[in-house]
Design an enzyme around this catalytic site. Structure first.
Site, PDB file in Angstrom:
ATOM      1  N   ALA A 106       2.767  -6.544  -8.524  1.00  0.00           N
ATOM      2  CA  ALA A 106       3.892  -7.475  -8.576  1.00  0.00           C
ATOM      3  C   ALA A 106       3.485  -8.855  -8.080  1.00  0.00           C
ATOM      4  O   ALA A 106       3.822  -9.880  -8.690  1.00  0.00           O
ATOM      5  CB  ALA A 106       5.061  -6.933  -7.750  1.00  0.00           C
ATOM      6  N   GLY A 126       0.776  -1.228   0.000  1.00  0.00           N
ATOM      7  CA  GLY A 126       0.000   0.000   0.000  1.00  0.00           C
ATOM      8  C   GLY A 126       0.801   1.268   0.000  1.00  0.00           C
ATOM      9  O   GLY A 126       0.283   2.342   0.311  1.00  0.00           O
ATOM     10  N   LEU A 153       4.256   1.543  -4.391  1.00  0.00           N
ATOM     11  CA  LEU A 153       5.337   0.909  -5.151  1.00  0.00           C
ATOM     12  C   LEU A 153       4.863  -0.321  -5.926  1.00  0.00           C
ATOM     13  O   LEU A 153       5.678  -1.100  -6.409  1.00  0.00           O
ATOM     14  CB  LEU A 153       6.498   0.526  -4.221  1.00  0.00           C
ATOM     15  CG  LEU A 153       7.172   1.682  -3.491  1.00  0.00           C
ATOM     16  CD1 LEU A 153       8.335   1.161  -2.633  1.00  0.00           C
ATOM     17  CD2 LEU A 153       7.686   2.749  -4.458  1.00  0.00           C
ATOM     18  N   ASP A 213       0.123  -0.282 -13.652  1.00  0.00           N
ATOM     19  CA  ASP A 213       0.944  -1.023 -12.697  1.00  0.00           C
ATOM     20  C   ASP A 213       1.248  -2.433 -13.189  1.00  0.00           C
ATOM     21  O   ASP A 213       2.393  -2.903 -13.118  1.00  0.00           O
ATOM     22  CB  ASP A 213       0.233  -1.104 -11.347  1.00  0.00           C
ATOM     23  CG  ASP A 213       0.273   0.193 -10.572  1.00  0.00           C
ATOM     24  OD1 ASP A 213       0.498   1.252 -11.191  1.00  0.00           O
ATOM     25  OD2 ASP A 213       0.050   0.163  -9.348  1.00  0.00           O
TER      26      ASP A 213
END
Length: 327
Positions: free
Chosen positions: A122, A114, A117, A164
């Site tokens: 990922a 959170g 990043l 993302d």
């Protein structure tokens, strides 16, 4: 048993605006999430999570993944452990045509949850690749990116962008505008990341921007201005003009602040980086807490952030040109 990993990311420009079809430029960094998957003989999922800025824990649950496991931990912790994992498993089952497959799953991550990043992207990308390989299916990075996006879209109730997940799947610097996703040539970028130890509520922050945009013309104009800034930033990136990149990062932070997604701790870290001589600094991700990213090839910004009250962790990051992979 298969282990796959995928990188986290920072945003040079464009978070929040990308949800409304404006372009964004995220960059993969050399901090990774690793997901190990082993098929079970039943349809249960057993998830063991480590190094997620949380105490380690294990949960096991069975049957459909549309119900939460019955464990004595907070709901937010359960969601962090299982929400994106469930969505990744559903995508892997569909891709491998194995709707009843069960797995033992271990998650290890260098990316705080959170914090802006890209930890969820990922974990999702790495989980999909590991699970499909364990089931004998071979997906390309582009296919992983698409399925990871679908997983995030389901978890975030339609508020996700491809930024993302595409960045995590392909690595490097990328440009995302709606469904148009492509890699960019980029120079070495001297990233310095500061982390306040907290986390923003992505759903609430995205929802807040949506409400502001619907209510006020200035907010809609701000979102459009971020899109224009991203287009200028893309030119600066491909030209290797770090001074221009830094200046545009500063502008982007100001626009995000106007949309109400910054915080006292993020602003403090941004100004500490600028005062230390960084070329530019801004929040990265949804905001509300978490991380800032600065451009500085000297040690000054890293030192300034390290001694700043309220900054819990500081590290230098490099552009990771490799996306999701089997370890």
């Amino acid at each position: 048993m298969v282990t796959a990993s995928a990188p986290g990311k920072v945003y040079l420009f464009g978070e929040h605006a990308v949800v409304y079809g404006e372009p964004a430029v995220p960059c993969a960094i050399d901090r990774r999430a690793r997901v190990t998957v082993e098929e079970r003989e039943d349809d249960h999922l057993r998830v063991h999570a480590e190094d997620l800025s949380l105490d380690g824990f294990t949960v096991e649950y069975g049957g459909s993944t549309d119900t939460d496991p019955d464990v004595n931990v907070s709901q937010s912790l359960v969601e962090a452990a299982t929400g994106y994992v469930d969505a990744a498993v559903e995508q892997a089952r569909e891709a491998a045509d194995a709707p009843q497959a069960g797995f033992d799953i271990t998650i290890e991550s260098e990316i705080p949850l959170g914090a802006g990043l890209g930890s969820s992207a990922a974990v999702t990308a790495a989980g999909i690749l590991a699970a499909t390989r364990e089931l004998g299916a071979d997906l390309s990075a582009a296919e992983v990116a698409d399925r990871a996006y679908r997983a995030e879209l389901a978890v975030q109730e339609g508020n996700a962008s491809r930024a993302d997940t595409f960045c995590s799947a392909t690595g490097g610097a990328v440009r995302v505008e709606g469904d148009d996703c492509r890699s960019l040539d980029a120079p070495e970028l001297p990233f310095v990341v500061g982390f306040d130890g907290g986390a923003g509520d992505t759903g609430a922050l995205v929802g807040g921007v949506r409400e502001l945009k619907d209510q006020y013309d200035f907010a809609a104009d701000t979102v459009a201005a971020i899109g224009d800034l991203v287009r200028a930033g893309e030119e600066a990136l491909t030209a290797g003009d770090l001074d221009e990149l830094g200046e545009l990062m500063d502008f982007n932070h100001g626009l995000l602040s106007a949309l109400g997604v910054s915080s006292r701790s993020l602003d403090s870290m941004v100004w500490a980086a600028r005062d230390a001589g960084a070329l530019g600094a801004k929040l990265t991700g949804a905001g509300g807490g978490g991380c800032v990213v600065a451009l500085d090839d000297s040690e000054e910004t890293e030192t300034a952030l390290r001694y700043l009250p309220g900054c819990e962790e500081t590290f230098r990051a490099e552009l990771d040109t490799e996306g999701v992979r089997v370890e």
